[in-house]
Design a protein around this motif. Sequence first.
Motif, PDB file in Angstrom:
ATOM      1  N   MET A   1       5.327  42.684  -3.642  1.00  0.00           N
ATOM      2  CA  MET A   1       5.492  42.698  -2.099  1.00  0.00           C
ATOM      3  C   MET A   1       5.192  42.985  -1.167  1.00  0.00           C
ATOM      4  SD  MET A   1      10.316  42.502  -1.457  1.00  0.00           S
ATOM      5  CE  MET A   1      10.568  42.593   0.292  1.00  0.00           C
ATOM      6  N   THR A   2       4.944  42.925  -0.248  1.00  0.00           N
ATOM      7  CA  THR A   2       4.285  43.915   0.859  1.00  0.00           C
ATOM      8  C   THR A   2       5.720  44.633   1.948  1.00  0.00           C
ATOM      9  OG1 THR A   2       2.453  42.652   0.970  1.00  0.00           O
ATOM     10  CG2 THR A   2       3.341  43.602   2.958  1.00  0.00           C
ATOM     11  N   THR A   3       5.634  45.398   1.974  1.00  0.00           N
ATOM     12  CA  THR A   3       6.723  46.540   3.470  1.00  0.00           C
ATOM     13  C   THR A   3       5.854  46.862   4.005  1.00  0.00           C
ATOM     14  OG1 THR A   3       6.954  48.281   1.532  1.00  0.00           O
ATOM     15  CG2 THR A   3       7.789  47.058   0.630  1.00  0.00           C
ATOM     16  N   LEU A   4       6.764  47.564   4.619  1.00  0.00           N
ATOM     17  CA  LEU A   4       6.728  48.425   6.554  1.00  0.00           C
ATOM     18  C   LEU A   4       5.151  49.568   5.576  1.00  0.00           C
ATOM     19  CD1 LEU A   4       6.793  49.734   8.541  1.00  0.00           C
ATOM     20  CD2 LEU A   4       8.507  50.914   8.225  1.00  0.00           C
ATOM     21  N   TYR A   5       5.242  50.072   4.092  1.00  0.00           N
ATOM     22  CA  TYR A   5       4.903  51.074   3.913  1.00  0.00           C
ATOM     23  C   TYR A   5       3.468  51.144   3.712  1.00  0.00           C
ATOM     24  CZ  TYR A   5       9.716  51.692   3.104  1.00  0.00           C
ATOM     25  OH  TYR A   5      11.947  52.441   3.786  1.00  0.00           O
ATOM     26  N   ASP A   6       3.399  49.543   3.741  1.00  0.00           N
ATOM     27  CA  ASP A   6       1.787  49.531   3.513  1.00  0.00           C
ATOM     28  C   ASP A   6       0.577  49.558   4.500  1.00  0.00           C
ATOM     29  OD1 ASP A   6       2.336  48.965   0.367  1.00  0.00           O
ATOM     30  OD2 ASP A   6       2.821  46.530   1.048  1.00  0.00           O
ATOM     31  N   VAL A  27      14.168  51.884  10.376  1.00  0.00           N
ATOM     32  CA  VAL A  27      12.745  51.497  11.433  1.00  0.00           C
ATOM     33  C   VAL A  27      13.412  50.524  12.326  1.00  0.00           C
ATOM     34  CG1 VAL A  27      10.997  51.951  11.515  1.00  0.00           C
ATOM     35  CG2 VAL A  27      11.257  52.645   9.698  1.00  0.00           C
ATOM     36  N   LEU A  28      13.200  51.269  13.723  1.00  0.00           N
ATOM     37  CA  LEU A  28      12.676  50.079  14.810  1.00  0.00           C
ATOM     38  C   LEU A  28      11.188  49.555  15.492  1.00  0.00           C
ATOM     39  CD1 LEU A  28      14.282  47.854  16.643  1.00  0.00           C
ATOM     40  CD2 LEU A  28      15.137  49.884  18.142  1.00  0.00           C
ATOM     41  N   LEU A  29      10.927  48.532  15.336  1.00  0.00           N
ATOM     42  CA  LEU A  29       9.078  48.529  16.061  1.00  0.00           C
ATOM     43  C   LEU A  29       9.975  47.499  17.429  1.00  0.00           C
ATOM     44  CD1 LEU A  29       7.424  48.052  12.440  1.00  0.00           C
ATOM     45  CD2 LEU A  29       7.333  49.920  13.717  1.00  0.00           C
ATOM     46  N   VAL A  30       8.902  47.715  17.971  1.00  0.00           N
ATOM     47  CA  VAL A  30       9.028  47.447  19.466  1.00  0.00           C
ATOM     48  C   VAL A  30       7.733  46.930  20.060  1.00  0.00           C
ATOM     49  CG1 VAL A  30      10.256  47.100  21.826  1.00  0.00           C
ATOM     50  CG2 VAL A  30      11.330  48.627  19.523  1.00  0.00           C
ATOM     51  N   ASN A  31       7.661  46.528  19.828  1.00  0.00           N
ATOM     52  CA  ASN A  31       5.680  45.949  21.708  1.00  0.00           C
ATOM     53  C   ASN A  31       6.245  45.960  22.936  1.00  0.00           C
ATOM     54  OD1 ASN A  31       6.916  42.714  21.297  1.00  0.00           O
ATOM     55  ND2 ASN A  31       5.495  42.482  22.183  1.00  0.00           N
ATOM     56  N   PHE A 128      11.735  44.314  16.105  1.00  0.00           N
ATOM     57  CA  PHE A 128      12.496  44.362  14.329  1.00  0.00           C
ATOM     58  C   PHE A 128      12.400  45.186  13.873  1.00  0.00           C
ATOM     59  CE2 PHE A 128       8.140  41.732  15.363  1.00  0.00           C
ATOM     60  CZ  PHE A 128       8.964  40.506  14.844  1.00  0.00           C
ATOM     61  N   LEU A 129      14.282  45.664  13.114  1.00  0.00           N
ATOM     62  CA  LEU A 129      14.533  45.866  12.429  1.00  0.00           C
ATOM     63  C   LEU A 129      14.683  46.164  10.836  1.00  0.00           C
ATOM     64  CD1 LEU A 129      16.786  48.344  13.082  1.00  0.00           C
ATOM     65  CD2 LEU A 129      18.729  46.421  12.497  1.00  0.00           C
ATOM     66  N   LEU A 130      14.179  47.309  10.235  1.00  0.00           N
ATOM     67  CA  LEU A 130      13.834  47.831   8.727  1.00  0.00           C
ATOM     68  C   LEU A 130      14.691  48.030   8.035  1.00  0.00           C
ATOM     69  CD1 LEU A 130      10.500  47.176  10.787  1.00  0.00           C
ATOM     70  CD2 LEU A 130       9.768  47.077   8.700  1.00  0.00           C
ATOM     71  N   ASP A 131      14.854  48.226   6.992  1.00  0.00           N
ATOM     72  CA  ASP A 131      15.837  48.921   6.300  1.00  0.00           C
ATOM     73  C   ASP A 131      14.806  50.042   6.184  1.00  0.00           C
ATOM     74  OD1 ASP A 131      14.758  47.965   3.680  1.00  0.00           O
ATOM     75  OD2 ASP A 131      16.144  46.527   3.451  1.00  0.00           O
ATOM     76  N   GLY A 132      15.700  50.835   4.953  1.00  0.00           N
ATOM     77  CA  GLY A 132      14.939  52.140   4.272  1.00  0.00           C
ATOM     78  C   GLY A 132      14.619  51.883   2.697  1.00  0.00           C
ATOM     79  N   GLY A 134      12.441  49.895   3.134  1.00  0.00           N
ATOM     80  CA  GLY A 134      10.454  48.967   4.386  1.00  0.00           C
ATOM     81  C   GLY A 134      10.247  47.469   5.243  1.00  0.00           C
ATOM     82  N   ARG A 135      11.824  47.200   4.879  1.00  0.00           N
ATOM     83  CA  ARG A 135      11.959  45.382   4.894  1.00  0.00           C
ATOM     84  C   ARG A 135      12.275  45.171   6.039  1.00  0.00           C
ATOM     85  NH1 ARG A 135      16.005  45.067  -0.648  1.00  0.00           N
ATOM     86  NH2 ARG A 135      16.742  46.481   0.914  1.00  0.00           N
ATOM     87  N   VAL A 136      11.866  43.692   6.381  1.00  0.00           N
ATOM     88  CA  VAL A 136      12.578  44.041   7.610  1.00  0.00           C
ATOM     89  C   VAL A 136      14.139  42.800   7.567  1.00  0.00           C
ATOM     90  CG1 VAL A 136      12.113  41.866   9.494  1.00  0.00           C
ATOM     91  CG2 VAL A 136      10.152  42.800   8.719  1.00  0.00           C
ATOM     92  N   VAL A 137      15.078  43.331   8.188  1.00  0.00           N
ATOM     93  CA  VAL A 137      16.374  43.138   8.332  1.00  0.00           C
ATOM     94  C   VAL A 137      16.464  41.990   8.935  1.00  0.00           C
ATOM     95  CG1 VAL A 137      19.114  43.626   8.555  1.00  0.00           C
ATOM     96  CG2 VAL A 137      17.151  45.301   6.992  1.00  0.00           C
ATOM     97  N   LYS A 138      16.092  42.391  10.635  1.00  0.00           N
ATOM     98  CA  LYS A 138      16.320  41.814  11.944  1.00  0.00           C
ATOM     99  C   LYS A 138      15.856  41.517  12.600  1.00  0.00           C
ATOM    100  CE  LYS A 138      20.529  40.318  13.890  1.00  0.00           C
ATOM    101  NZ  LYS A 138      22.390  40.682  14.016  1.00  0.00           N
ATOM    102  N   ARG A 139      15.848  40.560  13.252  1.00  0.00           N
ATOM    103  CA  ARG A 139      14.501  40.048  14.713  1.00  0.00           C
ATOM    104  C   ARG A 139      15.158  39.971  16.092  1.00  0.00           C
ATOM    105  NH1 ARG A 139       8.959  37.087  15.345  1.00  0.00           N
ATOM    106  NH2 ARG A 139       8.950  37.147  17.365  1.00  0.00           N
TER     107      ARG A 139
END
Length: 164
Positions: A1-6, A27-31, A128-132, A134-139
């Motif tokens: 499974m792909t996660t942020l950590y890849d 983690v919160l990622l924002v463009n 994009f909000l990701l949990d601890g 490294g999975r996307v939880v919410k956009r």
Amino acid sequence: MTTLYDFSMPLPDGSSMALSTLQGQVVLLVNTASECGYTRQYAGLQELHDSLSGQGLRVLAFPCNQFGGQEPGTDAQIASFCASRFQLTLPLSAKVEVNGPQAHPLWRWLTQADSAHPHPVKWNFTKFLLDGKGRVVKRFEPAVAPHELLPDIEVLLGRRAAAD
């Protein structure tokens, strides 16, 4: 499974930051874009960073010029603007594309994370909000202000349950 950590985050100086270093963090990622009507959200993103980084939140900004040409500057110009106008200290990537064939691999993954409803980024300041893990939880779409994310962030940090 792909996660942020890849993935890694390209930095303005040409180096990169392995996102595996964020394991266990929310983690919160924002463009982002400097000439957008939502640019003032940088202040709220910095506020989230300042108030919650010690509790496990990381906010990462990814400048992008794909929407209305609203991020035309160089990486150095963008960093200077963010530092002088918003006193930005949260990590800022090199300018990337978030949609299309030249999209950064991280952003291709983010937009496909909801395999039932994959869709490209619509505009600047999509979050994009990701949990601890490294999975996307919410956009969150651009009009959602950073302070409106606080309840979701607190749940992931475990603060909401403790406060209730």
